[in-house]
Design an enzyme around this catalytic site. Structure first.
Site, mmCIF file in Angstrom:
data_model
loop_
_atom_site.group_PDB
_atom_site.id
_atom_site.type_symbol
_atom_site.label_atom_id
_atom_site.label_comp_id
_atom_site.label_asym_id
_atom_site.label_seq_id
_atom_site.Cartn_x
_atom_site.Cartn_y
_atom_site.Cartn_z
ATOM 1 N N TYR A 313 0.352 -9.120 0.668
ATOM 2 C CA TYR A 313 1.889 -8.325 1.009
ATOM 3 C C TYR A 313 2.516 -9.272 1.142
ATOM 4 O O TYR A 313 2.699 -10.310 1.863
ATOM 5 C CB TYR A 313 1.785 -7.734 2.365
ATOM 6 C CG TYR A 313 0.271 -6.571 2.006
ATOM 7 C CD1 TYR A 313 -0.431 -6.552 1.044
ATOM 8 C CD2 TYR A 313 -0.014 -5.922 3.235
ATOM 9 C CE1 TYR A 313 -1.702 -4.936 0.880
ATOM 10 C CE2 TYR A 313 -1.139 -5.138 3.299
ATOM 11 C CZ TYR A 313 -1.408 -4.726 1.355
ATOM 12 O OH TYR A 313 -2.595 -3.406 2.163
ATOM 13 N N GLU A 390 0.011 9.670 23.745
ATOM 14 C CA GLU A 390 0.258 11.188 22.330
ATOM 15 C C GLU A 390 2.011 11.552 22.934
ATOM 16 O O GLU A 390 2.289 12.149 21.338
ATOM 17 C CB GLU A 390 -0.707 12.001 22.222
ATOM 18 C CG GLU A 390 -1.994 11.816 21.344
ATOM 19 C CD GLU A 390 -3.174 12.809 21.844
ATOM 20 O OE1 GLU A 390 -2.805 13.772 22.405
ATOM 21 O OE2 GLU A 390 -3.664 12.704 20.952
#
Ligand SMILES: [Zn+2]
Length: 411
Positions: A313, A390
């Site tokens: 990449y 979360e």
């Protein structure tokens, strides 16, 4: 003659967006946990793809699936004409066995959403839900990009090659945005920097060939092991002597294999490694320097080196103007203190770089480390024990929507 006074229309404040994202948390977490239980690896993610398609259809969108890989795209069309903004989530897991003890742990042996790409999908779906209810505020459209194979498979490349960005000129994509979750940062913080944010990653494969023989008579053989040892050390000297410390490089030889037992000189030593750079100039220079070091040391000892540098990449480069824009949108959403400029790039790599080569934009790191946890011991991305906090997901969903609402405001 009468003139009609014009009244400036105030922009809708973004603060309500976060509350709306928090109200969506039951759906966001449900999707995140369903994905977390069933991680898939690579370019073909059939279960994940089916789930993403079903969720997009629930929003009244028309998902399109890839022809070569299990990608999904969908468009949220604004009420007014304008350009396209790409919002991206990657969807793939990693080949690591989960040991978090979470109730919704991976049910797939040897696979885990250890990089949090399950949260990326859930956040983007949450953002899409917020935006689908606000189409009247959009001048242009949002292209939702759900990609497979970020973890070394170049999934974004397949989507670009399939024409994801082939749009009519009036609708051309003029920005792209992505969020990566990370336990390196405090929950809910938005971390970013202009310019290079992540490194280019290329890979070394090297075979050093000598001549095998008896370990008691090295003069009658050509021992490749000391040649390999010299190359490992010379590469480190090369990095410190040849590379500008302000445009850095990392060269790591991470795998060396040669020989079988104590009394045999092997014919060949194999090595593998990785090269990380944050500019294309240093990237090219380091490749050339590695080649010269390998060729020179092998020649000095009469051995031969077969060097292969696999191109991975490119550097993930955030557009300066778009980074400033995201910084101000983020500050409006979560407060100025929670938007934190990164002091330096991260030497990991990311194939969102391929999108950013085509369209200016930015990627941010969204913190997901709970307050009070020690940053030195919190399991990091890719760990078999990493747990993403979360509550960060509401911020991520709202940030996707906020960036779109402000970028496509039409003013
Ligand atoms: Zn990742």
């Amino acid at each position: 003659m009468t003139t009609i006074p014009t009244v400036p229309v105030p922009r809708a404040p973004l603060s309500g967006l976060l509350a709306d994202a928090e109200a969506l948390m039951p759906q966001i977490l449900d999707l995140r946990r369903r994905l977390h239980r069933r991680p898939e690896i690579g370019l073909q993610l059939p279960e994940t793809q089916a789930l993403v398609v079903a969720e997009l259809e629930k929003l009244g969108l028309t998902p399109r699936t890839g022809t070569t890989v299990s990608s999904v795209t969908a468009v949220i069309e604004g009420a007014r004409p304008g350009p396209t903004l790409v919002l991206r989530a990657d969807m793939d897991g990693l080949p690591v066995g989960e040991e978090t003890g979470l109730a919704f742990s991976s049910e797939v042996t040897g696979a885990m959403h250890a990089c949090g790409h399950d949260t990326h999908v859930a956040m983007l779906m949450g953002g899409a839900r917020l935006l689908a209810a606000r189409r009247d505020l959009l001048a242009g459209r949002v292209l939702l990009m759900f990609q497979p194979g970020e973890e070394g498979f170049g999934g974004a490349r397949y989507m670009l090659d399939e024409g994801m960005l082939n749009l009519p000129a009036a609708e051309a994509a003029n920005a792209a945005f992505a969020i990566h979750i990370s336990t390196s940062y405090l929950t809910g913080t938005v971390n970013l920097r202009p310019g290079p944010e992540m490194a280019a990653a290329d890979f070394i494969r090297l075979a050093i060939r000598g001549r095998g023989g008896h370990a008691s008579a090295p003069f009658a053989a050509l021992d490749p092991i000391p040649v390999a040892a010299e190359i490992v050390l010379a590469l480190q000297a090369m990095v410190t002597r040849r590379v500008d410390v302000f445009d850095p490089a990392v060269v790591t030889i991470s795998h060396v294999r040669g020989g079988t037992t104590n009394n045999i000189i092997p014919e060949t030593v194999f090595m593998q490694g990785t090269i990380r750079t944050v500019s294309e100039a240093t990237r090219a220079a380091v490749h050339a320097d590695i080649r010269r070091v390998v060729d020179g040391i092998c020649a000095a000892h009469g051995a031969t080196g077969e060097l292969e540098i696999e191109i991975g990449y490119p550097v993930t480069v955030n557009d300066a103007a778009f980074t400033a824009f995201v910084t101000s949108v983020g500050a409006e959403l979560v407060g100025r203190d929670a938007v934190i400029p990164m002091a330096a790039p991260i030497m990991g790599a990311e194939d969102f770089s391929l999108v950013l080569q085509r369209v200016p934009g930015a990627m941010v790191f969204l913190g997901a480390r709970p307050p009070g946890e020690d940053p030195d011991t919190t399991p990091a991305n890719h760990s078999n024990r990493v747990v993403y906090h979360e509550p960060a997901l509401a911020v991520g969903a709202a940030l996707h929507a906020a960036v779109a609402l402000r970028h496509l405001a039409g003013d």
